[in-house]
Design a protein around this motif. Structure first.
Motif, short mmCIF file in Angstrom:
data_model
loop_
_atom_site.label_atom_id
_atom_site.label_comp_id
_atom_site.label_asym_id
_atom_site.label_seq_id
_atom_site.Cartn_x
_atom_site.Cartn_y
_atom_site.Cartn_z
N SER A 87 -29.90 102.74 100.07
CA SER A 87 -28.61 101.81 99.79
C SER A 87 -28.63 100.59 98.72
CB SER A 87 -28.12 101.55 100.36
OG SER A 87 -27.39 103.09 101.38
N THR A 88 -29.62 99.53 99.06
CA THR A 88 -30.09 98.44 98.85
C THR A 88 -31.51 98.47 98.18
OG1 THR A 88 -27.25 97.51 99.03
CG2 THR A 88 -29.66 96.29 98.81
N VAL A 89 -31.63 97.67 97.92
CA VAL A 89 -33.01 96.84 98.16
C VAL A 89 -32.94 95.56 97.93
CG1 VAL A 89 -35.58 97.44 96.87
CG2 VAL A 89 -34.71 99.33 97.10
N VAL A 90 -33.62 95.08 98.83
CA VAL A 90 -33.42 93.43 98.86
C VAL A 90 -34.70 93.09 98.51
CG1 VAL A 90 -33.13 90.69 100.23
CG2 VAL A 90 -32.15 93.32 100.47
N LEU A 91 -35.22 91.89 97.10
CA LEU A 91 -35.74 91.05 96.50
C LEU A 91 -36.26 90.03 97.33
CD1 LEU A 91 -39.20 91.69 95.40
CD2 LEU A 91 -37.50 91.92 93.44
N VAL A 92 -37.52 89.57 97.49
CA VAL A 92 -36.86 88.04 97.58
C VAL A 92 -38.62 87.84 97.38
CG1 VAL A 92 -37.03 85.76 99.61
CG2 VAL A 92 -35.73 87.86 99.77
N GLU A 93 -39.23 87.18 96.77
CA GLU A 93 -40.21 86.42 96.63
C GLU A 93 -40.21 85.37 95.76
OE1 GLU A 93 -43.61 88.13 96.56
OE2 GLU A 93 -42.70 90.04 96.41
N GLN A 94 -41.93 85.03 96.17
CA GLN A 94 -42.45 83.24 95.49
C GLN A 94 -42.18 83.26 94.59
OE1 GLN A 94 -44.70 85.70 97.58
NE2 GLN A 94 -45.15 84.53 99.39
N GLU A 95 -41.36 82.28 93.79
CA GLU A 95 -41.02 82.15 92.25
C GLU A 95 -42.33 81.33 91.84
OE1 GLU A 95 -38.48 82.29 89.06
OE2 GLU A 95 -38.25 82.79 90.41
N GLY A 96 -42.84 81.71 90.77
CA GLY A 96 -43.89 81.21 89.66
C GLY A 96 -43.50 80.61 88.50
N GLY A 97 -44.47 79.94 87.73
CA GLY A 97 -44.14 79.96 86.17
C GLY A 97 -44.33 80.81 85.24
N ARG A 98 -44.63 80.90 84.54
CA ARG A 98 -45.19 82.02 83.48
C ARG A 98 -45.51 82.73 83.73
NH1 ARG A 98 -41.87 81.48 78.22
NH2 ARG A 98 -41.45 79.78 78.38
#
Length: 416
Positions: A261-272
């Motif tokens: 029904s849903t996929v939850v995506l949480v990740e560390q944020e990087g630059g380019r």
């Protein structure tokens, strides 16, 4: 090399560094440490080993595990660079990369979880998305929620979800929660199961089941969606850990076939998207400098809990990220949300709008966790900041000052 390790040992033994901490960070000393780190990393990348050893030796003379936040983070990055100088068969490599005990690692994670909104933001935001997926299908799901957590870890994410589900239930109309949790060791899975089962017993109107599975392709492909249940896949700090792009792609293809029904995506944020060792080094240095700096908002420099967090959790992560084979395509990296958005869409997913409840909850969480540094929501200054990112598929990000740390988003199969 022996001289380098002697300098390192002197750094570890110096107890008077605490008295020096107030002056070493002033007059550009922090910038000097960054300069030494970058020169060391560049020398190592160009295979100029004499220069790398010389600069690392100077680094160890100026860093301290009990100094200011910049001295501390620089010490762990210095260790990570030294580990890259050595073969993994070297006894010195084992000394530098010595792992904390499972007990110490657990306690460090728990302390960070308690004092900082970092993990709480990731888990509470993900749980709000999961609750809303359950509520949308409540008429057809037989009040049954199945969460597939591809990296269940210690299971700290799930007690708050249990409480939310229990609030919706009653004695005659109970709610069922089934968690399929993947982990690296059977012992770890059993400890997590015991922890969660014990917590679930406090809610008489909640039917709880946990199934722990060792991580493997066969185990992933064995999961099937049952009729009349809401199925959600939880990807919290998981895909980044795969490193290999083909493994990420294979995982996303499997999830799409599962059709949750849903996929939850949480990740560390990087630059380019970092493509070289040096660009990854710069990204990780910026990221963890912000993490160490953020601890100033919650714990004094001489706090035993802070030293534990830095040594047995954040420091361990830094050294693991640095000590990686020279295969840039399969090296760990933190990427921008735009990269994840393109990757999800290319595998048949479409972004879902996050509700106003998610925004309100993030704002409340930061307010609860605020100490003596200002907490902002959607602002440009202060300590921790939470903000919407509609251009990235209606995601929410957590930042420390000007450095974005985490981004959370929700997805569904485009064919649903």
């Amino acid at each position: 090399m022996f001289s380098l390790f002697e300098t390192r040992e002197m750094m570890l033994k110096k107890e008077n560094k605490r008295r020096e901490a107030n002056t070493l960070g002033e007059d550009g000393k922090g910038l000097h440490l960054i300069h030494l780190l970058l020169v060391s990393a560049t020398s190592l990348d160009e295979n100029k080993l004499d220069s790398a050893v010389e600069n690392l030796s100077e680094l160890y003379q100026n860093v301290s595990l009990i100094g200011d936040s910049m001295q501390r983070v620089a010490a762990y990055f210095a260790d990570g660079l030294v580990a890259r100088l050595l073969t993994r068969r070297s006894p010195f490599h084992e000394m530098v990369m010595k792992e904390p005990s499972p007990e110490d690692e657990f306690l460090a994670y728990m302390e960070l979880y308690k004092v900082s909104p970092y993990y709480q933001f990731a888990h509470f935001t993900a749980n709000q998305v999961i609750m809303e997926a359950f509520e949308r299908e409540e008429k057809d799901n037989n009040r049954t929620l199945h969460v597939v957590d591809l990296d269940v870890g210690y299971g700290f994410q799930w007690p708050s979800l249990m409480q939310s589900l229990s609030d919706k239930a009653s004695t005659g109309n109970r709610v069922s929660l089934r968690i399929t949790g993947f982990g690296e060791t059977q012992e770890g899975l059993e400890a997590t199961e015991a922890r969660l089962v014990g917590f679930a017993k406090t809610y008489k109107n909640l039917i709880f089941e946990f199934k722990g599975m060792l991580r493997s392709n066969c185990a992933l492909k064995s999961i099937r969606k049952k009729k009349k249940e809401t199925l959600v896949v939880n990807l919290v700090f998981y895909l980044n850990s795969l490193c290999n792009i083909s493994h990420i792609s294979e995982t996303l293809k499997w999830i799409n076939i599962l059709n949750p029904s849903t996929v939850v995506l949480v990740e560390q944020e990087g630059g380019r998207s970092p493509r070289t060792f040096l660009s990854r080094f710069m990204e990780f240095l910026h990221y963890y400098a912000a993490m160490f700096d953020s601890l100033d908002d919650f714990l004094p420099l001489d706090s035993p809990q802070r030293l534990q967090i830095e040594k047995n959790h954040l420091g361990k992560e830094i050294k693991r990220l640095m000590d990686f084979d020279n295969d840039e395509a399969n090296s760990p990296k933190y990427e921008r949300m735009e990269t994840w958005k393109a990757r999800m869409e290319s595998h048949g997913f479409e972004g879902m709008s996050l509700s106003s409840k998610s925004i309100i909850q993030a704002k409340l969480l930061l307010k609860i966790n605020s100490h003596y540094c200002p907490i902002q929501f959607g602002g440009e200054n202060g300590g921790f900041t939470a903000f919407e990112r509609e251009e990235d598929g209606n995601s929410i990000s957590l930042a420390w000052q000007d450095k974005c740390l985490i981004t959370a988003s929700a997805w569904q199969c485009a064919t649903r």
